[in-house]
Design a protein around this motif. Structure first.
Motif, PDB file in Angstrom:
ATOM      1  N   LYS A 125       0.841  -1.193   0.000  1.00  0.00           N
ATOM      2  CA  LYS A 125       0.000   0.000   0.000  1.00  0.00           C
ATOM      3  C   LYS A 125       0.880   1.249   0.000  1.00  0.00           C
ATOM      4  O   LYS A 125       2.074   1.171   0.269  1.00  0.00           O
ATOM      5  N   GLY A 183      -4.337  -0.245  -1.736  1.00  0.00           N
ATOM      6  CA  GLY A 183      -4.808   0.934  -1.021  1.00  0.00           C
ATOM      7  C   GLY A 183      -3.830   2.080  -1.181  1.00  0.00           C
ATOM      8  O   GLY A 183      -2.625   1.914  -0.971  1.00  0.00           O
ATOM      9  N   PHE A 201      -4.029   3.826   8.906  1.00  0.00           N
ATOM     10  CA  PHE A 201      -5.363   3.735   8.317  1.00  0.00           C
ATOM     11  C   PHE A 201      -5.374   2.728   7.168  1.00  0.00           C
ATOM     12  O   PHE A 201      -6.244   1.850   7.081  1.00  0.00           O
ATOM     13  N   LEU A 202      -4.399   2.832   6.270  1.00  0.00           N
ATOM     14  CA  LEU A 202      -4.357   1.953   5.107  1.00  0.00           C
ATOM     15  C   LEU A 202      -4.197   0.494   5.501  1.00  0.00           C
ATOM     16  O   LEU A 202      -4.699  -0.397   4.809  1.00  0.00           O
ATOM     17  N   SER A 217      -5.570  -1.300   7.504  1.00  0.00           N
ATOM     18  CA  SER A 217      -6.805  -2.039   7.771  1.00  0.00           C
ATOM     19  C   SER A 217      -7.901  -1.740   6.742  1.00  0.00           C
ATOM     20  O   SER A 217      -9.072  -1.991   6.999  1.00  0.00           O
ATOM     21  N   HIS A 218      -7.513  -1.197   5.585  1.00  0.00           N
ATOM     22  CA  HIS A 218      -8.514  -0.865   4.569  1.00  0.00           C
ATOM     23  C   HIS A 218      -8.227  -1.542   3.237  1.00  0.00           C
ATOM     24  O   HIS A 218      -7.070  -1.823   2.895  1.00  0.00           O
ATOM     25  N   ALA A 219      -9.292  -1.783   2.497  1.00  0.00           N
ATOM     26  CA  ALA A 219      -9.227  -2.474   1.205  1.00  0.00           C
ATOM     27  C   ALA A 219      -8.638  -1.560   0.136  1.00  0.00           C
ATOM     28  O   ALA A 219      -8.496  -0.347   0.338  1.00  0.00           O
ATOM     29  N   TYR A 262      -7.888   6.946  -1.227  1.00  0.00           N
ATOM     30  CA  TYR A 262      -8.366   7.649  -0.044  1.00  0.00           C
ATOM     31  C   TYR A 262      -7.664   8.999   0.082  1.00  0.00           C
ATOM     32  O   TYR A 262      -6.624   9.238  -0.533  1.00  0.00           O
ATOM     33  N   ASP A 285     -10.776  10.818   4.757  1.00  0.00           N
ATOM     34  CA  ASP A 285     -11.070   9.428   5.111  1.00  0.00           C
ATOM     35  C   ASP A 285     -10.275   9.014   6.348  1.00  0.00           C
ATOM     36  O   ASP A 285     -10.802   8.390   7.268  1.00  0.00           O
TER      37      ASP A 285
END
Length: 270
Positions: free
Chosen positions: A96, A120, A251-252, A254-256, A260, A264
């Motif tokens: 990511k 991400g 943040f990234l 844990s995100h798909a 962003y 966000d």
């Protein structure tokens, strides 16, 4: 989020790169897993944490795959062409990316959007948490103070800054203009001299100050009849950009896949 988030840094021997390395090394939940620099850089082969009097167990490299191997997130504050090359390898390796690089054209932004379908990516022109909160406050203020208030944006930076107004000041102007349904290109006033006549109430004025070692001060003034509202942000250190980048990396983690921004990350998106 992983208890030990592995982060690689691009442009590791530059001023921002070093700030990012220091932030990662000092973060208890993060590990510096890679450090990238340009081919031919005198820093290649050195320990990226050496300037802190510490050892990281890795070496600065120009080999993208080597520098990104095992990383969860890349943080990149370099140049558009370099960032796009890094993202191509990030997509290949499933890494990511947090992008603080600016100056992308429309075609390059489209490329980033295409990469974000697979990994991400968090991209923002200013990683300061405070600045991004101020931008949201400005949107709210402009929508409420849409009649009877003159709007001026005042910014101050150190004597070495070469552009004016600052990118952050322009971003503030864009936020305010959009909230008011205006086009900043048509309503911005960047200088006044001589007999200018009365102020056009539809304009957004900019004033620029340069001097000393000011890191960055920004104030948006809403001047009405009988009252003034000022929304300000003052930076005392560039470390705020590094800390905002780490927040984005967490943040990234844990995100798909997706593209962003800091809204966000901060939970400010509508």
């Amino acid at each position: 989020m992983s208890a030990n988030l592995k982060i690689a840094i691009a442009g590791s021997s530059g001023r921002m790169g070093r700030m990012l390395i220091e932030a990662v090394v000092n973060a208890p939940d993060c590990q510096l897993s890679g450090a990238l620099d340009q081919p031919g850089s005198p820093a290649l082969g050195q320990d990226p944490a050496a300037f802190l009097g510490k050892t990281s167990g890795i070496a600065i490299t120009a080999d993208l795959r080597q520098g990104l191997a095992g990383a969860d997130v890349l943080i990149d504050f370099t140049r558009p062409e370099g960032t796009l090359a890094h993202l191509a390898v990030c997509r290949e390796l499933g890494v990511k990316a947090v992008i603080g690089t600016t100056g992308f054209d429309a075609a390059q932004k489209a490329q980033i959007g295409a990469f974000a379908q697979h990994i991400g990516i968090m991209m923002a022109p200013n990683m300061s948490v405070g600045v991004n909160v101020v931008l949201r406050l400005l949107d709210m203020a402009a929508r409420s103070l849409n009649e009877g208030y003159d709007i001026e944006i005042i910014e101050a930076h150190h004597r070495h800054k070469v552009d004016a107004p600052s990118g952050t000041a322009l971003q503030m102007g864009e936020v305010v203009a959009q909230a008011l349904g205006r086009d900043l290109k048509e309503c911005a006033v960047y200088g006044r001299e001589g007999v200018t006549g009365e102020r056009d109430p539809s304009t957004i004025g900019f004033a620029t100050i340069r001097g000393g070692d000011v890191v960055g001060d920004h104030t948006v003034l809403f001047a009405g009849i009988g009252e003034r509202i000022e929304i300000s942000h003052k930076s005392s250190s560039r470390v705020t950009y590094a800390q905002g980048s780490l927040r984005a990396a967490r943040f990234l983690a844990s995100h798909a896949p997706g593209l962003y921004d800091m809204n966000d990350v901060l939970g400010l998106s509508r």
